[in-house]
Design a protein around this motif. Structure first.
Motif, PDB file in Angstrom:
ATOM      1  N   MET A 149      -4.655 -24.874  28.176  1.00 38.24           N
ATOM      2  CA  MET A 149      -4.561 -25.319  27.016  1.00 38.24           C
ATOM      3  C   MET A 149      -4.724 -24.146  26.113  1.00 38.24           C
ATOM      4  O   MET A 149      -5.641 -23.347  26.247  1.00 38.24           O
ATOM      5  N   SER A 150      -3.800 -24.166  25.005  1.00 36.28           N
ATOM      6  CA  SER A 150      -3.882 -22.925  24.096  1.00 36.28           C
ATOM      7  C   SER A 150      -5.059 -23.093  23.332  1.00 36.28           C
ATOM      8  O   SER A 150      -5.455 -24.020  22.623  1.00 36.28           O
ATOM      9  N   MET A 151      -5.507 -21.871  22.573  1.00 31.89           N
ATOM     10  CA  MET A 151      -6.568 -21.868  21.578  1.00 31.89           C
ATOM     11  C   MET A 151      -5.892 -22.635  20.486  1.00 31.89           C
ATOM     12  O   MET A 151      -4.565 -22.135  19.914  1.00 31.89           O
ATOM     13  N   PRO A 152      -6.663 -23.522  19.531  1.00 32.68           N
ATOM     14  CA  PRO A 152      -6.104 -23.866  18.280  1.00 32.68           C
ATOM     15  C   PRO A 152      -5.971 -22.668  17.350  1.00 32.68           C
ATOM     16  O   PRO A 152      -6.582 -21.791  17.304  1.00 32.68           O
ATOM     17  N   GLU A 153      -4.868 -22.952  16.281  1.00 31.76           N
ATOM     18  CA  GLU A 153      -4.655 -22.347  15.100  1.00 31.76           C
ATOM     19  C   GLU A 153      -5.998 -22.423  14.131  1.00 31.76           C
ATOM     20  O   GLU A 153      -6.712 -23.227  13.990  1.00 31.76           O
ATOM     21  N   PRO A 154      -6.362 -21.175  13.815  1.00 33.42           N
ATOM     22  CA  PRO A 154      -7.618 -21.384  12.890  1.00 33.42           C
ATOM     23  C   PRO A 154      -7.492 -22.405  12.083  1.00 33.42           C
ATOM     24  O   PRO A 154      -8.850 -23.063  11.621  1.00 33.42           O
ATOM     25  N   LYS A 155      -6.470 -22.217  11.035  1.00 35.65           N
ATOM     26  CA  LYS A 155      -6.560 -23.488   9.991  1.00 35.65           C
ATOM     27  C   LYS A 155      -6.688 -24.822  10.461  1.00 35.65           C
ATOM     28  O   LYS A 155      -7.249 -25.571   9.932  1.00 35.65           O
ATOM     29  N   THR A 156      -6.003 -25.248  11.800  1.00 35.42           N
ATOM     30  CA  THR A 156      -6.114 -26.364  12.356  1.00 35.42           C
ATOM     31  C   THR A 156      -7.439 -26.636  12.845  1.00 35.42           C
ATOM     32  O   THR A 156      -8.074 -27.526  12.677  1.00 35.42           O
ATOM     33  N   ALA A 157      -8.267 -25.761  13.412  1.00 37.27           N
ATOM     34  CA  ALA A 157      -9.719 -25.864  13.904  1.00 37.27           C
ATOM     35  C   ALA A 157     -10.576 -26.019  12.705  1.00 37.27           C
ATOM     36  O   ALA A 157     -11.343 -27.087  12.928  1.00 37.27           O
ATOM     37  N   TRP A 158     -10.509 -25.364  11.898  1.00 39.28           N
ATOM     38  CA  TRP A 158     -11.135 -25.636  10.431  1.00 39.28           C
ATOM     39  C   TRP A 158     -10.981 -26.981   9.845  1.00 39.28           C
ATOM     40  O   TRP A 158     -11.938 -27.859   9.589  1.00 39.28           O
ATOM     41  N   ARG A 159      -9.844 -27.561  10.025  1.00 39.80           N
ATOM     42  CA  ARG A 159      -9.234 -28.882   9.406  1.00 39.80           C
ATOM     43  C   ARG A 159      -9.910 -29.936  10.245  1.00 39.80           C
ATOM     44  O   ARG A 159     -10.551 -31.076   9.590  1.00 39.80           O
ATOM     45  N   LEU A 160      -9.779 -29.741  11.481  1.00 43.19           N
ATOM     46  CA  LEU A 160     -10.538 -30.751  12.543  1.00 43.19           C
ATOM     47  C   LEU A 160     -11.993 -30.967  12.494  1.00 43.19           C
ATOM     48  O   LEU A 160     -12.509 -31.951  12.229  1.00 43.19           O
ATOM     49  N   LEU A 161     -12.671 -29.718  12.390  1.00 39.09           N
ATOM     50  CA  LEU A 161     -14.357 -29.608  12.138  1.00 39.09           C
ATOM     51  C   LEU A 161     -14.565 -30.425  10.646  1.00 39.09           C
ATOM     52  O   LEU A 161     -15.094 -31.307  10.714  1.00 39.09           O
ATOM     53  N   LYS A 162     -13.701 -30.031   9.687  1.00 35.09           N
ATOM     54  CA  LYS A 162     -14.106 -30.710   8.479  1.00 35.09           C
ATOM     55  C   LYS A 162     -13.819 -32.220   8.382  1.00 35.09           C
ATOM     56  O   LYS A 162     -14.529 -32.937   7.836  1.00 35.09           O
ATOM     57  N   SER A 163     -12.706 -32.543   8.957  1.00 33.34           N
ATOM     58  CA  SER A 163     -12.363 -34.139   9.186  1.00 33.34           C
ATOM     59  C   SER A 163     -13.625 -34.899   9.805  1.00 33.34           C
ATOM     60  O   SER A 163     -13.597 -36.075   9.773  1.00 33.34           O
ATOM     61  N   ALA A 164     -13.946 -34.189  10.829  1.00 35.13           N
ATOM     62  CA  ALA A 164     -15.052 -34.726  11.589  1.00 35.13           C
ATOM     63  C   ALA A 164     -16.315 -34.866  11.152  1.00 35.13           C
ATOM     64  O   ALA A 164     -17.345 -35.360  11.558  1.00 35.13           O
ATOM     65  N   GLY A 165     -16.306 -34.418   9.905  1.00 35.48           N
ATOM     66  CA  GLY A 165     -17.773 -34.344   9.274  1.00 35.48           C
ATOM     67  C   GLY A 165     -18.740 -33.248   9.272  1.00 35.48           C
ATOM     68  O   GLY A 165     -19.798 -33.365   8.801  1.00 35.48           O
ATOM     69  N   VAL A 166     -18.453 -32.212   9.834  1.00 34.63           N
ATOM     70  CA  VAL A 166     -18.981 -30.868   9.783  1.00 34.63           C
ATOM     71  C   VAL A 166     -19.416 -30.218   8.394  1.00 34.63           C
ATOM     72  O   VAL A 166     -18.276 -30.043   7.821  1.00 34.63           O
ATOM     73  N   LYS A 167     -20.596 -30.155   7.960  1.00 35.68           N
ATOM     74  CA  LYS A 167     -20.813 -29.536   6.653  1.00 35.68           C
ATOM     75  C   LYS A 167     -21.185 -27.904   6.762  1.00 35.68           C
ATOM     76  O   LYS A 167     -20.965 -27.405   5.799  1.00 35.68           O
ATOM     77  N   TYR A 168     -21.475 -27.505   7.990  1.00 34.31           N
ATOM     78  CA  TYR A 168     -21.778 -26.403   8.155  1.00 34.31           C
ATOM     79  C   TYR A 168     -21.463 -25.692   9.627  1.00 34.31           C
ATOM     80  O   TYR A 168     -21.439 -26.367  10.433  1.00 34.31           O
ATOM     81  N   VAL A 169     -21.020 -24.523   9.321  1.00 31.73           N
ATOM     82  CA  VAL A 169     -20.644 -23.473  10.719  1.00 31.73           C
ATOM     83  C   VAL A 169     -21.631 -22.556  10.726  1.00 31.73           C
ATOM     84  O   VAL A 169     -22.068 -21.841   9.979  1.00 31.73           O
ATOM     85  N   ARG A 170     -22.159 -22.349  12.116  1.00 32.72           N
ATOM     86  CA  ARG A 170     -23.152 -21.228  12.574  1.00 32.72           C
ATOM     87  C   ARG A 170     -22.148 -20.504  13.469  1.00 32.72           C
ATOM     88  O   ARG A 170     -22.034 -20.639  14.553  1.00 32.72           O
ATOM     89  N   PHE A 171     -21.614 -19.316  12.820  1.00 29.88           N
ATOM     90  CA  PHE A 171     -21.114 -18.362  13.476  1.00 29.88           C
ATOM     91  C   PHE A 171     -22.058 -17.500  14.329  1.00 29.88           C
ATOM     92  O   PHE A 171     -22.960 -16.933  14.112  1.00 29.88           O
ATOM     93  N   VAL A 172     -21.884 -17.504  15.753  1.00 27.18           N
ATOM     94  CA  VAL A 172     -23.000 -16.832  16.755  1.00 27.18           C
ATOM     95  C   VAL A 172     -22.516 -15.663  17.008  1.00 27.18           C
ATOM     96  O   VAL A 172     -21.182 -15.413  17.725  1.00 27.18           O
ATOM     97  N   ILE A 173     -23.220 -14.769  16.576  1.00 21.78           N
ATOM     98  CA  ILE A 173     -22.998 -13.073  17.193  1.00 21.78           C
ATOM     99  C   ILE A 173     -24.162 -12.970  18.226  1.00 21.78           C
ATOM    100  O   ILE A 173     -25.377 -13.232  18.020  1.00 21.78           O
ATOM    101  N   VAL A 174     -23.711 -12.712  19.564  1.00 19.89           N
ATOM    102  CA  VAL A 174     -24.723 -12.518  20.640  1.00 19.89           C
ATOM    103  C   VAL A 174     -25.232 -11.160  20.470  1.00 19.89           C
ATOM    104  O   VAL A 174     -24.484 -10.025  20.477  1.00 19.89           O
ATOM    105  N   ASP A 175     -26.543 -10.806  20.486  1.00 20.33           N
ATOM    106  CA  ASP A 175     -27.268  -9.547  20.377  1.00 20.33           C
ATOM    107  C   ASP A 175     -27.418  -8.924  21.940  1.00 20.33           C
ATOM    108  O   ASP A 175     -26.951  -9.603  23.124  1.00 20.33           O
TER     109      ASP A 175
END
Length: 430
Positions: free
Chosen positions: A1-27
């Motif tokens: 399965m290919s990685m979703p397009e960024p705009k598609t992934a963002w739209r799916l999360l927003k439509s699922a009711g996600v209000k915040y995104v925690r972008f994880v940078i691993v130290d």
């Protein structure tokens, strides 16, 4: 399965009711650093990445060269269902200009996997991750349970909620049970691609700590929070595949490929110790008679050996490396393990004969390093991972070791007790 397009992934999360995104940078220690954006403001970050100050995260960069970009990995998104599903965790890979930064542990693992996969191998890896539920300061274990205990009246609600969200958040399906020590539990991170599994280890830690805190407990991944009882391991189960075939699968007798992989892991065990057992406290777990390995040997179904080949009914399909503990940076640990096994297979290394006796009683065989200071020294002599990562990592581990000695004194006087310095450093921070 290919990685979703960024705009598609963002739209799916927003439509699922996600209000915040925690972008994880691993130290460099394997700890999550997060940049939190409201979902609408996160849209651009899905495409262009997260901009951050690398000089404020150990080892990424100096103040004179500190502008870094963390690109979201849209194959590694987990919904924080334990917090109502309003927040998504998205793991990132850090870019240094136009190239992946090898100060980023995720990129270190990616690089190792690229080398292995280029030779036609596909590693699959899973982890048995142990942890304690504790209360108070100094901590005390949350229950007096024993292995497979079924009378967990106080702690079962915590485990039940952790199990539920393990599945709902997208980490996968798992099982859990009470481990040997009081207050100690184990979950299985399902086998998969090592990068995916490493992300799941961090996602699980975030989940377990959050749920435990809500119930008034601390979920600690400190390897040895209590002297005199078993510590916590992170037993890594590894198989190597080629052209759809499990090269380790056999009945009764181990295949040559499995033995070669075992030999590679054993040969590099001392140099890799600082990556799989990375804290001062790790070496208080690595003592005899508490189901943690001290002798660098292997055996069929032998839990006192460093490498155990599971041997249920004489069937073999993987190896189990029992050296790692849950304070490990999973990306770096997995890179060192996979690459060691791969080297063993490629070079057709022969392991010593398997042992069927209790390994703690063996003499004349190599042993794990005595303490973190020795582990740092051995890694400096023969580390397998990229120097760009290893050099700052070992420098920070040397600082950690010296800080412990300055606070607590000689190792010979403190190796058999758990100190306040360790609780401050590791109880909630690994």
């Amino acid at each position: 399965m290919s990685m979703p397009e960024p705009k598609t992934a963002w739209r799916l999360l927003k439509s699922a009711g996600v209000k915040y995104v925690r972008f994880v940078i691993v130290d460099i220690f394997g700890r999550p650093r997060v940049d939190i954006l409201p979902i609408d403001e996160a849209k651009d970050a899905f495409i262009d990445g997260v901009l951050f100050d690398g000089s404020s995260i150990p080892a990424y960069g100096g103040v004179n060269r500190s502008d870094f970009v963390a690109m979201p990995d849209l194959d590694s998104v987990y919904i924080e269902t334990w917090n109502g599903g309003k927040t998504a965790l998205i793991f990132t890979s850090v870019m240094d200009g136009s190239r992946p930064s090898l100060r980023d542990p995720r990129n270190v693992l990616k690089s190792a996997l690229e080398t292995v996969k280029a030779r036609g191998y596909k590693p699959l890896l899973g982890v048995e991750l142990e942890f304690f539920l504790v209360k108070g300061d100094p901590p005390m274990y949350a229950d007096g349970g024993v292995y497979f205990d079924g009378h967990l009246l106080h702690t079962w609600p915590v485990l039940e909620e952790i199990m539920e969200h393990f599945h709902l958040s997208g980490i996968g399906s798992t099982k859990t049970h009470h481990e040997v020590a009081p207050g100690q539990y184990e979950v299985n991170i399902p086998a998969g691609d090592p990068l995916e599994v490493a992300d799941k280890v961090l996602a699980f830690k975030i989940l377990a700590k959050s749920v435990a805190q809500r119930h008034g407990y601390t979920a600690t991944f400190m390897p040895k929070p209590f002297w005199g009882i078993n510590g916590s391991g992170a037993h890594v189960h590894l198989s190597l595949w080629r052209d759809g075939e499990n090269l380790f699968a056999s009945v009764k007798e181990p295949r040559e490929e499995l033995k070669y992989a075992v030999a590679g892991i054993l040969q590099n065990a001392i140099a890799n110790s600082v990556f799989v057992a990375p804290t001062v406290n790790s070496y208080k777990r690595l003592v005899p008679h508490h189901e943690a390995p001290t002798r660098i040997v292997w055996g069929l179904g032998n839990r006192s050996a460093m490498v155990r080949v599971p041997y249920y009914g004489g069937r073999i399909n993987r190896l189990e490396y029992r050296h790692p503990d849950p304070s490990m940076n999973p990306y770096v640990a997995f890179a060192s393990i996979v690459f060691s096994a791969y080297m063993g297979v490629e070079k057709r290394l022969e392991p010593p004969p398997p042992v069927d006796t209790v390994a703690y009683e063996l003499e004349g065989v190599r042993e794990t390093p005595r303490h973190l200071g020795d582990a740092v020294k051995y890694a400096q002599e023969s580390a397998l991972l990229p120097e760009e990562f290893v050099k700052p990592y070992l420098a920070l581990k040397e600082e950690e070791w010296l800080s412990y000695l300055k606070s607590e004194g000689d190792w010979e006087k403190t190796w058999n007790k758990i100190t306040r310095w360790e609780y401050n450093a590791y109880l909630v921070n690994v």
